[in-house]
Design a protein around this motif. Structure first.
Motif, PDB file in Angstrom:
ATOM      1  N   TRP A 327       0.830  -1.205   0.000  1.00 48.47           N
ATOM      2  CA  TRP A 327       0.000   0.000   0.000  1.00 48.47           C
ATOM      3  C   TRP A 327       0.863   1.253   0.000  1.00 48.47           C
ATOM      4  O   TRP A 327       0.475   2.282  -0.569  1.00 48.47           O
ATOM      5  N   TYR A 328       2.033   1.183   0.617  1.00 48.29           N
ATOM      6  CA  TYR A 328       2.926   2.346   0.585  1.00 48.29           C
ATOM      7  C   TYR A 328       3.386   2.632  -0.840  1.00 48.29           C
ATOM      8  O   TYR A 328       3.430   3.791  -1.268  1.00 48.29           O
ATOM      9  N   PHE A 329       3.725   1.587  -1.606  1.00 53.77           N
ATOM     10  CA  PHE A 329       4.157   1.792  -2.989  1.00 53.77           C
ATOM     11  C   PHE A 329       3.010   2.321  -3.846  1.00 53.77           C
ATOM     12  O   PHE A 329       3.242   3.026  -4.839  1.00 53.77           O
ATOM     13  N   LYS A 330       1.769   1.986  -3.489  1.00 54.84           N
ATOM     14  CA  LYS A 330       0.630   2.577  -4.195  1.00 54.84           C
ATOM     15  C   LYS A 330       0.589   4.080  -3.954  1.00 54.84           C
ATOM     16  O   LYS A 330       0.295   4.862  -4.870  1.00 54.84           O
ATOM     17  N   PHE A 331       0.859   4.484  -2.717  1.00 51.03           N
ATOM     18  CA  PHE A 331       0.922   5.915  -2.416  1.00 51.03           C
ATOM     19  C   PHE A 331       2.059   6.576  -3.185  1.00 51.03           C
ATOM     20  O   PHE A 331       1.896   7.679  -3.728  1.00 51.03           O
ATOM     21  N   PHE A 332       3.212   5.924  -3.231  1.00 51.72           N
ATOM     22  CA  PHE A 332       4.357   6.523  -3.927  1.00 51.72           C
ATOM     23  C   PHE A 332       4.066   6.678  -5.414  1.00 51.72           C
ATOM     24  O   PHE A 332       4.332   7.735  -6.004  1.00 51.72           O
ATOM     25  N   ARG A 333       3.513   5.630  -6.033  1.00 53.78           N
ATOM     26  CA  ARG A 333       3.204   5.734  -7.459  1.00 53.78           C
ATOM     27  C   ARG A 333       2.086   6.748  -7.712  1.00 53.78           C
ATOM     28  O   ARG A 333       2.116   7.494  -8.693  1.00 53.78           O
ATOM     29  N   GLY A 334       1.082   6.748  -6.821  1.00 52.43           N
ATOM     30  CA  GLY A 334      -0.062   7.631  -7.027  1.00 52.43           C
ATOM     31  C   GLY A 334       0.254   9.089  -6.767  1.00 52.43           C
ATOM     32  O   GLY A 334      -0.123   9.962  -7.551  1.00 52.43           O
ATOM     33  N   MET A 335       0.964   9.367  -5.682  1.00 56.09           N
ATOM     34  CA  MET A 335       1.264  10.747  -5.318  1.00 56.09           C
ATOM     35  C   MET A 335       2.626  11.187  -5.844  1.00 56.09           C
ATOM     36  O   MET A 335       2.776  12.289  -6.377  1.00 56.09           O
ATOM     37  N   GLY A 336       3.621  10.320  -5.688  1.00 58.58           N
ATOM     38  CA  GLY A 336       4.971  10.693  -6.090  1.00 58.58           C
ATOM     39  C   GLY A 336       5.161  10.729  -7.591  1.00 58.58           C
ATOM     40  O   GLY A 336       5.736  11.680  -8.128  1.00 58.58           O
ATOM     41  N   LEU A 337       4.677   9.705  -8.307  1.00 56.76           N
ATOM     42  CA  LEU A 337       4.866   9.640  -9.758  1.00 56.76           C
ATOM     43  C   LEU A 337       3.745  10.329 -10.525  1.00 56.76           C
ATOM     44  O   LEU A 337       3.989  10.995 -11.522  1.00 56.76           O
ATOM     45  N   ARG A 338       2.490  10.151 -10.058  1.00 57.96           N
ATOM     46  CA  ARG A 338       1.355  10.703 -10.802  1.00 57.96           C
ATOM     47  C   ARG A 338       0.944  12.089 -10.333  1.00 57.96           C
ATOM     48  O   ARG A 338       0.161  12.760 -10.999  1.00 57.96           O
ATOM     49  N   GLY A 339       1.413  12.485  -9.152  1.00 53.38           N
ATOM     50  CA  GLY A 339       1.057  13.801  -8.642  1.00 53.38           C
ATOM     51  C   GLY A 339      -0.367  13.896  -8.136  1.00 53.38           C
ATOM     52  O   GLY A 339      -0.947  14.983  -8.090  1.00 53.38           O
ATOM     53  N   GLY A 340      -0.951  12.752  -7.752  1.00 49.83           N
ATOM     54  CA  GLY A 340      -2.327  12.745  -7.265  1.00 49.83           C
ATOM     55  C   GLY A 340      -2.469  13.402  -5.901  1.00 49.83           C
ATOM     56  O   GLY A 340      -1.553  13.382  -5.077  1.00 49.83           O
ATOM     57  N   SER A 341      -3.626  13.973  -5.660  1.00 55.00           N
ATOM     58  CA  SER A 341      -3.912  14.594  -4.370  1.00 55.00           C
ATOM     59  C   SER A 341      -4.231  13.523  -3.330  1.00 55.00           C
ATOM     60  O   SER A 341      -4.672  12.420  -3.663  1.00 55.00           O
ATOM     61  N   LEU A 342      -3.997  13.850  -2.073  1.00 55.18           N
ATOM     62  CA  LEU A 342      -4.293  12.918  -0.988  1.00 55.18           C
ATOM     63  C   LEU A 342      -5.774  12.565  -0.940  1.00 55.18           C
ATOM     64  O   LEU A 342      -6.150  11.479  -0.481  1.00 55.18           O
ATOM     65  N   THR A 343      -6.627  13.458  -1.442  1.00 52.50           N
ATOM     66  CA  THR A 343      -8.074  13.202  -1.427  1.00 52.50           C
ATOM     67  C   THR A 343      -8.461  12.028  -2.322  1.00 52.50           C
ATOM     68  O   THR A 343      -9.564  11.503  -2.207  1.00 52.50           O
ATOM     69  N   TYR A 344      -7.574  11.626  -3.225  1.00 50.22           N
ATOM     70  CA  TYR A 344      -7.855  10.470  -4.069  1.00 50.22           C
ATOM     71  C   TYR A 344      -7.703   9.156  -3.311  1.00 50.22           C
ATOM     72  O   TYR A 344      -8.138   8.108  -3.793  1.00 50.22           O
TER      73      TYR A 344
END
Length: 396
Positions: A327-344
């Motif tokens: 789940w941490y790597f999902k956060f990294f890919r989602g926020m770190g690589l894709r620039g997604g907001s925490l609200t996603y």
């Protein structure tokens, strides 16, 4: 010779031979099952169909009929494609523009968007080639040039009619397939995770060996807070590591740092308490430290660092979701690589909070069990100490 025979007898009487024989067999069976699918045959995509026509529905059916593509969702209104890709429910988004059917029958070209998530490059190989084949086949069904010339069409109109669909592909988030953003960062994170596991696994066995566990159990919160120093150090180390990788290695990190600290901090705390939980009943600190390998190996193999999780059989995917690093790597890919907001990522945050609650509850049960065991031991010792006095009283 005597030393050789002594070592031989020691080896035979130990579990070394059994481990040496079973370990390769178990690992080979595990890897054989893990990679039994060999390739990703069905990749999930979403379709934004703004045309919502008979032809667009037929085209979607052809896309879904591909052995490599699984159309999970069809939307008929404008949606930000990056939002659809944020939670890794889809690997790509196919965009069919308004006027697709009309352009086809009027001999005009339509630009179809195909946005591919490249944060996990190995998951997209068959997907892109399958999509290109579908578009090529669709264009080949157009009328021949001779028939179109007979109808009086111009060369531009003929070209647009023959190649009615133009697929515009974009590789998002990791367009250069830089391994630093996937394997490199994952490897560094998991190796560093071994440091915090190595420290927190030994906390309880060390206190037990030093005879100080009983005192700490009188204030259980204080015992649980022993992991905080290691958690803080691990967080600082990982922040500095990411900064160095971004500055000197070209790591892609576009997340809001303040937003990213919440899931990152939860991951570090979960990992620390998880280490304490796993090492609780170890006989000594050395034995507890040896358990770190059993935590690191699954975190490296099953969390999407080496291979996409969707490549694994379904039971392995379920097992993977029980590992915090997944789940941490999902956060990294989602926020770190894709620039997604925490609200996603409320769903992912909920999983972290659930893990935290489960680990905290299990530690609470172990603390209660340890207290009960020590109270029972003290009672037995007290009864043994009073027994001689009772015998003397009986003589009187």
């Amino acid at each position: 010779m005597r030393a050789f025979l002594e070592e031989w007898k020691l080896m035979i009487n130990s579990k070394f031979v059994l481990k040496a024989m079973l370990t390769p067999l178990i690992v080979s069976v595990f890897f054989g099952y893990l990679y039994s699918h060999n390739q990703i045959n069905k990749t999930s995509i979403a379709v934004i169909d703004e045309d919502n026509s008979l032809y667009s529905q037929q085209l979607i059916n052809k896309v879904n009929a591909s052995q490599y593509i699984d159309v999970k969702s069809i939307l008929h209104q404008a949606v930000d494609p990056e939002m659809l890709l944020a939670n890794e429910k889809y690997v790509a988004v196919l965009y069919l523009p308004h006027g697709l059917e009309q352009n086809r029958y009027q001999g005009k070209q339509s630009n179809i968007g195909f946005l591919v998530d490249f944060s996990v490059p190995s998951a997209t190989g068959n997907l892109r080639s399958a999509m290109a084949e579908i578009i090529s086949l669709e264009n080949s069904t157009a009328p021949t040039v001779g028939k179109l010339k007979a109808l009086g069409l111009t060369d531009d109109q003929i070209s647009a009619t023959i190649s009615n669909l133009s697929l515009q592909q974009r590789s998002l988030f990791n367009p250069t397939s830089d391994n630093l953003n996937v394997i490199g960062f994952g490897y560094i994170t998991i190796v560093s995770l071994g440091i915090i596991y190595g420290a927190t696994l030994t906390i309880v066995p060390r206190l037990r060996e030093e005879g100080r566990l009983a005192d700490d159990l009188k204030q259980p919160i204080g015992l649980l807070l022993r992991v905080i120093p290691y958690t803080i150090v691990y967080m600082i180390v990982m922040i500095l590591t990411m900064a160095a990788l971004k500055q000197f290695g070209g790591l892609r990190f576009v997340a809001n740092p303040l937003e990213y600290m919440l899931p990152f901090g939860l991951f570090c705390l979960i990992s620390a308490w998880f280490g304490m939980l796993i090492g609780w009943n170890a006989k000594n600190p050395l034995s507890a430290a040896g358990r770190a390998q059993h935590l690191i190996s699954p975190a490296f193999l099953l969390t999407g660092v080496i291979s996409p999780i969707i490549l694994f059989p379904e039971p392995i995917q379920i097992m993977s979701n029980m590992i915090p690093a997944t789940w941490y790597f999902k956060f990294f890919r989602g926020m770190g690589l894709r620039g997604g907001s925490l609200t996603y990522y409320w769903e992912e945050l909920g999983v972290f909070l659930l893990m935290l609650a489960v680990i905290f509850s299990l530690l609470g049960l172990l603390i209660m069990k340890e207290l009960k065991k020590r109270n029972q031991t003290q009672m037995e010792e007290s009864l043994e100490a009073n027994e001689p006095i009772l015998l003397i009283d009986r003589k009187k």
